[in-house]
Scaffold this motif. Structure first.
Motif, PDB file in Angstrom:
ATOM      1  N   LEU A   1     -50.794  26.711  10.052  1.00 50.75           N
ATOM      2  CA  LEU A   1     -51.341  26.639  11.404  1.00 50.75           C
ATOM      3  C   LEU A   1     -52.852  26.450  11.305  1.00 50.75           C
ATOM      4  O   LEU A   1     -53.592  27.386  11.011  1.00 50.75           O
ATOM      5  CB  LEU A   1     -51.002  27.923  12.175  1.00 50.75           C
ATOM      6  CG  LEU A   1     -51.449  27.988  13.629  1.00 50.75           C
ATOM      7  CD1 LEU A   1     -50.919  26.807  14.431  1.00 50.75           C
ATOM      8  CD2 LEU A   1     -50.997  29.300  14.244  1.00 50.75           C
TER       9      LEU A   1
ATOM     10  N   VAL B   1     -56.640  25.134  12.864  1.00 44.34           N
ATOM     11  CA  VAL B   1     -57.410  25.026  14.090  1.00 44.34           C
ATOM     12  C   VAL B   1     -58.751  24.380  13.754  1.00 44.34           C
ATOM     13  O   VAL B   1     -59.301  24.599  12.671  1.00 44.34           O
ATOM     14  CB  VAL B   1     -57.614  26.405  14.780  1.00 44.34           C
ATOM     15  CG1 VAL B   1     -58.409  27.348  13.907  1.00 44.34           C
ATOM     16  CG2 VAL B   1     -58.248  26.246  16.155  1.00 44.34           C
TER      17      VAL B   1
ATOM     18  N   ARG C   1     -55.248  23.320  17.913  1.00 43.57           N
ATOM     19  CA  ARG C   1     -54.504  23.858  16.770  1.00 43.57           C
ATOM     20  C   ARG C   1     -53.198  23.084  16.622  1.00 43.57           C
ATOM     21  O   ARG C   1     -52.625  22.640  17.619  1.00 43.57           O
ATOM     22  CB  ARG C   1     -54.245  25.348  16.954  1.00 43.57           C
ATOM     23  CG  ARG C   1     -53.373  25.673  18.131  1.00 43.57           C
ATOM     24  CD  ARG C   1     -53.237  27.182  18.318  1.00 43.57           C
ATOM     25  NE  ARG C   1     -52.413  27.504  19.467  1.00 43.57           N
ATOM     26  CZ  ARG C   1     -52.866  27.632  20.710  1.00 43.57           C
ATOM     27  NH1 ARG C   1     -54.145  27.491  20.972  1.00 43.57           N
ATOM     28  NH2 ARG C   1     -52.040  27.919  21.695  1.00 43.57           N
TER      29      ARG C   1
ATOM     30  N   CYS D   1     -57.491  28.394   9.211  1.00 44.25           N
ATOM     31  CA  CYS D   1     -56.118  28.782   9.522  1.00 44.25           C
ATOM     32  C   CYS D   1     -56.129  29.892  10.572  1.00 44.25           C
ATOM     33  O   CYS D   1     -56.872  30.858  10.440  1.00 44.25           O
ATOM     34  CB  CYS D   1     -55.409  29.311   8.277  1.00 44.25           C
ATOM     35  SG  CYS D   1     -55.292  28.147   6.921  1.00 44.25           S
ATOM     36  N   LEU D   2     -55.293  29.741  11.575  1.00 46.02           N
ATOM     37  CA  LEU D   2     -55.074  30.839  12.511  1.00 46.02           C
ATOM     38  C   LEU D   2     -54.084  31.800  11.864  1.00 46.02           C
ATOM     39  O   LEU D   2     -53.373  31.441  10.933  1.00 46.02           O
ATOM     40  CB  LEU D   2     -54.515  30.306  13.830  1.00 46.02           C
ATOM     41  CG  LEU D   2     -55.522  29.567  14.701  1.00 46.02           C
ATOM     42  CD1 LEU D   2     -54.841  29.020  15.948  1.00 46.02           C
ATOM     43  CD2 LEU D   2     -56.676  30.477  15.093  1.00 46.02           C
TER      44      LEU D   2
ATOM     45  N   LEU E   1     -57.133  16.504  14.746  1.00 48.95           N
ATOM     46  CA  LEU E   1     -57.356  17.815  15.361  1.00 48.95           C
ATOM     47  C   LEU E   1     -58.648  17.730  16.165  1.00 48.95           C
ATOM     48  O   LEU E   1     -59.733  17.594  15.599  1.00 48.95           O
ATOM     49  CB  LEU E   1     -57.519  18.890  14.287  1.00 48.95           C
ATOM     50  CG  LEU E   1     -56.317  19.698  13.860  1.00 48.95           C
ATOM     51  CD1 LEU E   1     -56.716  20.709  12.793  1.00 48.95           C
ATOM     52  CD2 LEU E   1     -55.643  20.376  15.003  1.00 48.95           C
TER      53      LEU E   1
END
Length: 147
Positions: A96, A98, A45, A78-79, A40
């Motif tokens: 998800l 990021v 993301r 986390c988004l 990442l």
């Protein structure tokens, strides 16, 4: 007490089903079920698989939340947090993530990436009204009650 059923996705026998890491922990840790390490980059993301699906009673929702250690040490969060998993969803649970940090972060297979907290969902009846009851606050919005 509610019963939640977990099913490992094929090829993920090495990935643990969600589990609490201490007796009084609120959240069940989730592991990354990535085939290869995922890098990442800062600002990036990605949707990370967990290797399981689940079934829970209709009175529950599962919330996906960040792990505090990853957020503090690396800026990984986390988004859409908390993300909601509805009781009727039967697909693989994914997280998800990021990278809000300044360095690339590598996610490896089996790494604990998030936590899942179960919440009871109240039965709610929605009704339309011509007028709402008044309150002292009224329509005061963001910042209305002070900084």
């Amino acid at each position: 007490m509610f019963q939640v059923l977990f099913k490992r996705m094929e090829g993920n026998e090495d990935i643990a089903i969600p589990r609490k890491m201490s007796e009084w922990a609120a959240g069940f840790d989730l592991q990354a079920a990535v085939g290869e390490p995922v890098v990442l980059e800062p600002g990036e993301r990605q949707l990370i698989p967990t290797g399981f699906a689940m079934a829970m009673p209709g009175e529950l929702e599962a919330q996906i939340r960040p792990r505090s250690g990853l957020a503090y040490k690396h800026g990984i969060t986390c988004l859409n947090s908390p993300g909601t998993i509805d009781a009727d969803y039967r697909g693989e649970v994914k997280v998800l993530l990021v990278n809000l940090g300044q360095q690339p972060f590598t996610i490896t297979r089996g790494e604990r990436i998030a936590q899942m907290v179960f919440q009871q969902v109240p039965a709610v009846m929605i009704s339309e009204a011509e007028q709402l009851p008044e309150t002292v606050r009224g329509a005061g919005g963001f910042g209305h009650t002070g900084v």
